[in-house]
Motif scaffolding. Structure first.
Motif, PDB file in Angstrom:
ATOM      1  N   ALA A   1      -5.614  12.301  -2.597  1.00 47.68           N
ATOM      2  CA  ALA A   1      -4.544  11.568  -3.295  1.00 47.68           C
ATOM      3  C   ALA A   1      -5.086  10.930  -4.574  1.00 47.68           C
ATOM      4  CB  ALA A   1      -3.961  10.509  -2.368  1.00 47.68           C
ATOM      5  N   LEU A   2      -6.323  10.407  -4.510  1.00 47.69           N
ATOM      6  CA  LEU A   2      -6.912   9.795  -5.705  1.00 47.69           C
ATOM      7  C   LEU A   2      -7.119  10.835  -6.795  1.00 47.69           C
ATOM      8  CD1 LEU A   2      -9.569   7.228  -4.341  1.00 47.69           C
ATOM      9  CD2 LEU A   2      -7.285   6.764  -5.241  1.00 47.69           C
ATOM     10  N   ARG A   3      -7.524  12.036  -6.359  1.00 50.72           N
ATOM     11  CA  ARG A   3      -7.703  13.141  -7.334  1.00 50.72           C
ATOM     12  C   ARG A   3      -6.366  13.480  -7.983  1.00 50.72           C
ATOM     13  NH1 ARG A   3     -11.526  15.281  -3.901  1.00 50.72           N
ATOM     14  NH2 ARG A   3     -10.001  16.569  -2.826  1.00 50.72           N
ATOM     15  N   GLU A   4      -5.342  13.572  -7.138  1.00 52.76           N
ATOM     16  CA  GLU A   4      -3.998  13.899  -7.636  1.00 52.76           C
ATOM     17  C   GLU A   4      -3.518  12.840  -8.630  1.00 52.76           C
ATOM     18  OE1 GLU A   4      -0.507  15.990  -8.044  1.00 52.76           O
ATOM     19  OE2 GLU A   4      -2.141  16.658  -6.736  1.00 52.76           O
ATOM     20  N   PHE A   5      -3.830  11.572  -8.325  1.00 52.15           N
ATOM     21  CA  PHE A   5      -3.410  10.453  -9.174  1.00 52.15           C
ATOM     22  C   PHE A   5      -4.354  10.217 -10.359  1.00 52.15           C
ATOM     23  CE2 PHE A   5      -0.887   8.147  -5.655  1.00 52.15           C
ATOM     24  CZ  PHE A   5       0.329   8.390  -6.281  1.00 52.15           C
ATOM     25  N   LEU A   6      -5.441  10.978 -10.414  1.00 56.73           N
ATOM     26  CA  LEU A   6      -6.464  10.834 -11.461  1.00 56.73           C
ATOM     27  C   LEU A   6      -7.088   9.431 -11.480  1.00 56.73           C
ATOM     28  CD1 LEU A   6      -4.503  12.661 -14.333  1.00 56.73           C
ATOM     29  CD2 LEU A   6      -6.193  13.669 -12.791  1.00 56.73           C
ATOM     30  N   VAL A   7      -7.396   8.919 -10.293  1.00 58.22           N
ATOM     31  CA  VAL A   7      -8.065   7.613 -10.182  1.00 58.22           C
ATOM     32  C   VAL A   7      -9.521   7.861  -9.805  1.00 58.22           C
ATOM     33  CG1 VAL A   7      -8.139   5.405  -8.945  1.00 58.22           C
ATOM     34  CG2 VAL A   7      -5.935   6.465  -9.457  1.00 58.22           C
TER      35      VAL A   7
END
Lengths: 281, 261
Positions: A113-119
């Motif tokens: 999810a962090l990858r998807e959100f670019l965090v």
């Protein structure tokens, strides 16, 4: 999942915000909690999570009083507030400190999810922008796999691509064993996501219906000014009216316009509610 | 579905340590800066007479700084204790603490443990190392190591200071939950007010007693007073312990009933 019975609450003496409020929320649904400013949406979420105590009445999660804040209740619940501050640690460190408290936490999901959100997980949370921090907390809340997820204005502060990422992640996540309550003003952001609409006004639940039931009972159409059909609620738009009409047997399926429905419930609640009562009678 | 017995309501030592770890990680920067800052300040204070009054370094052992170090230990610990529940007092952070899946007892005991027992152990270690540093500089300069002494936390004076810290710590822990802002100053003000109140109560009581004794309306058995003096020390510790438990109980109840700010 959540049972609220005759809940009364006041911030100030003799100024009741909730007066004998009743509400039942079930597992497997995403509830959209809508209301005007000051209607009590955040206060209701705070009662459900046990951060506020009712004056009278009760609020229970899976049969247990939320005000007791039992660890087993809290480990199956996550609150995403509208305004929040996170500690000055890296995202990775935050995850390490908190994951042991949530037995169902899915670390792989979190990273995905962090990858998807670019965090970036190795950055200090205080160095992230508000939107980035919000995306981090959204990812964390979903990764907890908590059975009850309370989200207060989750799309506030998110840019347009992030809102779309949020919808994508929510759609791709299995919510069949969880109850999600999303409180928001931004109806359009969540239109496709929710499957139950709950409207809170002046401290009372004035509408609490499933999307399927709404689709069965109401029709959302653009009509001409001289249309003679019985209209439950309408708003002037360019070239005619946007209207809510009672659904007739055999009439075509229409897309639910949540914003229009919300306005209709606020201004002509009784008329709209009558459509849902009729069948019961 | 998840096993509902995986997380129970009874006190869990595992969750206690998880909360303890969380407290440590979230507060470590403040504590390390505090302890190192205090140690640096004490060291500088020790060096001052050497630099400005031309006092021979060999005359200055750590013993003369021990009281100062213990003072910093007490005040520093109470300041850090006042901040231990900082998350509780803002709606933007309270959710993280209030909905943290641990019982109030686990959260409260973890806060108590880290700001009293763990902090005391860390402070003793820091004072011990500072003592070695100061004594080593003196002994090295003098060339005589016979007077070298280690800081002994088990000396009667120090034990009494630790007991004093644990007493005030319980009040400041309550203040950390009760007050929303300026917890340290407000708690200090409450303590000072209570002492002033007690002073006036005792003074007025004493005056009344003296007046009654002068007018022969009242006599007191002096033997009884003497016997009470012998019990004074035991009584002080007994009452002190009861007060600590009472303050901790109040603190726990405050935390249990805490709602979002």
């Amino acid at each position: 999942m959540v049972s609220i019975h005759n809940l009364s609450f006041a911030f100030k003496k003799n100024q009741l915000l909730f007066d004998n409020l009743n509400l039942e929320l079930q597992t497997g649904f995403i509830y959209g909690l809508f209301g005007l400013n000051g209607a009590g949406k955040t206060t209701l979420l705070n009662h459900i999570s046990g951060m506020l105590f009712p004056k009278t009445g009760s609020c229970k999660i899976s049969g247990k009083s939320s005000r007791k804040r039992y660890p087993e209740t809290l480990s199956d619940l996550f609150v995403l507030p509208e305004q929040f501050d996170l500690p000055s640690v890296t995202a990775e460190s935050y995850v390490n400190i908190h994951t042991p408290f949530y037995p169902g936490f899915n670390v792989d999901y979190m990273h995905q999810a962090l990858r998807e959100f670019l965090v970036e997980p190795d950055k200090n949370l205080n160095e992230l922008s508000y939107g980035q921090r919000k995306k981090f907390l959204i990812a964390f809340s979903l990764a907890t796999n908590a059975s009850l997820l309370l989200m207060d204005e989750p799309t506030n502060g998110l840019d347009i691509p992030s809102k779309s990422q949020f919808r994508k992640i929510m759609a791709a996540t299995d919510h069949s064993e969880r109850c999600v309550v999303i409180s928001t003003h931004q109806v359009r952001d969540l239109e496709t996501m929710i499957d139950h609409l709950t409207v809170l006004n002046d401290g009372n639940i004035i509408f609490h219906e499933g999307i399927e039931s709404i689709a069965e009972k109401l029709s959302f159409e653009k009509i001409a000014d001289d249309d003679n059909r019985f209209v439950l609620y309408s708003e002037e738009i360019f070239g005619g009216k946007s209207a809510i009409l009672p659904k007739k047997p055999g009439s075509k399926e229409t897309q639910i316009d949540l914003e229009l429905l919300f306005n209709g419930i606020i201004h002509k609640g009784d008329v709209i509610h009558q459509q849902f009562r009729e069948e019961v009678v | 579905m998840r096993d509902p017995n995986q997380f129970s309501s009874s006190f869990s030592i595992e969750r206690f340590f998880l909360v303890l770890k969380r407290f440590f990680i979230l507060n470590q920067k403040n504590w390390i800066v505090g302890i190192l800052g205090a140690a640096g300040l004490i060291f500088s204070l020790w060096m001052l007479p050497v630099l400005f009054i031309d006092t021979p370094i060999e005359l200055l052992g750590f013993k003369m700084m021990e009281g100062t170090a213990m003072f910093f230990y007490t005040v520093g610990g109470l300041v850090l204790t006042s901040r231990i529940f900082f998350e509780l007092h803002s709606p933007a952070t309270a959710f993280q603490f209030l909905t943290l899946p641990a019982s109030t007892l686990e959260k409260f005991t973890a806060a108590w443990f880290i700001s009293s027992v763990a902090y005391t152990l860390a402070a003793v270690a820091a004072i011990f190392l500072l003592g070695i540093l100061v004594e080593s500089i003196s002994a090295f300069k003098l060339g005589i190591w016979d007077y070298f002494r280690f800081f002994n936390p088990f000396e009667a004076d120090n034990l009494q200071r630790f007991a004093g810290y644990f007493f005030y710590h319980s009040i400041f822990l309550l203040g950390a939950i009760y007050f929303k802002k300026n917890n340290f100053l407000k708690t200090l003000l409450v303590i000072i007010s209570i002492f002033i109140g007690l002073f006036f109560t005792i003074a007025i009581g004493g005056l009344i007693l003296t007046f009654m004794m002068i007018t022969d309306d009242f006599s007191i058995e002096y033997q009884l007073l003497e016997s009470a003096a012998n019990w004074q020390s035991i009584l002080t510790y007994f009452i002190g312990t009861i007060l600590i438990v009472t303050f901790l109980l109040f603190g726990y109840l405050q935390l249990k009933n805490k709602q979002v700010a």
